[in-house]
Scaffold this motif. Structure first.
Motif, PDB file in Angstrom:
ATOM      1  N   LYS A   1      -6.236   4.933  -2.630  1.00 51.01           N
ATOM      2  CA  LYS A   1      -6.877   3.555  -3.051  1.00 51.01           C
ATOM      3  C   LYS A   1      -5.969   2.688  -2.556  1.00 51.01           C
ATOM      4  N   GLU A   2      -4.726   2.530  -2.458  1.00 52.29           N
ATOM      5  CA  GLU A   2      -3.858   1.488  -1.953  1.00 52.29           C
ATOM      6  C   GLU A   2      -3.981   1.269  -0.494  1.00 52.29           C
ATOM      7  N   ASP A   3      -4.176   2.180   0.186  1.00 54.29           N
ATOM      8  CA  ASP A   3      -4.333   2.126   1.683  1.00 54.29           C
ATOM      9  C   ASP A   3      -5.738   1.466   1.807  1.00 54.29           C
ATOM     10  N   LEU A   4      -6.842   2.102   1.180  1.00 55.04           N
ATOM     11  CA  LEU A   4      -8.209   1.570   1.410  1.00 55.04           C
ATOM     12  C   LEU A   4      -8.044  -0.101   1.005  1.00 55.04           C
ATOM     13  N   GLU A   5      -7.442  -0.183  -0.136  1.00 56.79           N
ATOM     14  CA  GLU A   5      -7.530  -1.854  -0.475  1.00 56.79           C
ATOM     15  C   GLU A   5      -7.085  -2.578   0.668  1.00 56.79           C
ATOM     16  N   MET A   6      -5.803  -2.014   1.212  1.00 56.79           N
ATOM     17  CA  MET A   6      -5.442  -2.937   2.217  1.00 56.79           C
ATOM     18  C   MET A   6      -6.047  -2.953   3.507  1.00 56.79           C
TER      19      MET A   6
END
Length: 182
Positions: free
Chosen positions: A81-86
């Protein structure tokens, strides 16, 4: 399944004949997850789950990078989720495609350097020269990180998604970054 076991057994036999000192077989589940960033760009992740072991996560698109090892599914999902948001925030940058191209070229250099090292007797000083070039590139990346135009990528993404042109969105994102500093 039986074909995979036969193939694995044949491969392991050939590797032992080549001199492999250890081969461990561990059942694992390999999963591929794909998200669309736009019509032409996906964010694709591969994660491998082994019994009673860590979960290994790699992003393979838009470029390959190892993202880490995780103890459980909550950590795994949080990391994706964090990587995708970035990625989504960076994706709206007018420089995103160029950035991906640069990273892919840099990753390709690793293979080229290995091929050079493994197959060519390089002239004296050539490796020193290549190392100096890489040092300059590394220093330039550090300089850009420290002194480049800072902007709040989340603000930039929001403004572009609202329909603002990229130049205006960029200016507003720079202002937002400055406000965060204060």
């Amino acid at each position: 399944m039986i074909i995979n076991r036969i193939t694995e057994g044949m491969a392991n036999t050939m590797l032992r004949q080549m001199g492999a000192v250890e081969i461990k077989n561990a059942p694992a589940y390999v999963n591929k997850v794909k998200f669309k960033l736009d019509e032409d760009t996906n964010a694709t992740y591969i994660y491998e789950i082994k019994e009673d072991e860590v979960i290994y996560l790699n992003r393979v698109r838009p470029y390959a990078i190892y993202l880490g090892a995780f103890q459980d599914e909550q950590e795994l999902v949080r990391a994706i989720k964090e990587d995708l948001e970035m990625l989504k925030e960076a994706h709206v940058s007018p420089h995103f495609r160029q950035y991906v191209n640069i990273v892919q070229k840099m990753q390709g250099l690793g293979g080229q350097a290995e091929k050079l090292f493994m197959t060519v007797a390089t002239p004296e000083g050539a490796m020193d020269h290549l190392e100096k070039i890489l040092d300059v590139l590394s220093e330039e990346i550090e300089r850009l990180q420290e002194y480049g135009h800072e902007m709040d990528l989340k603000t930039f993404a929001e403004k572009v998604n609202e329909g603002r042109n990229t130049e205006d969105a960029y200016k507003e994102a720079q202002l937002a970054a400055e406000e965060k500093k204060e």
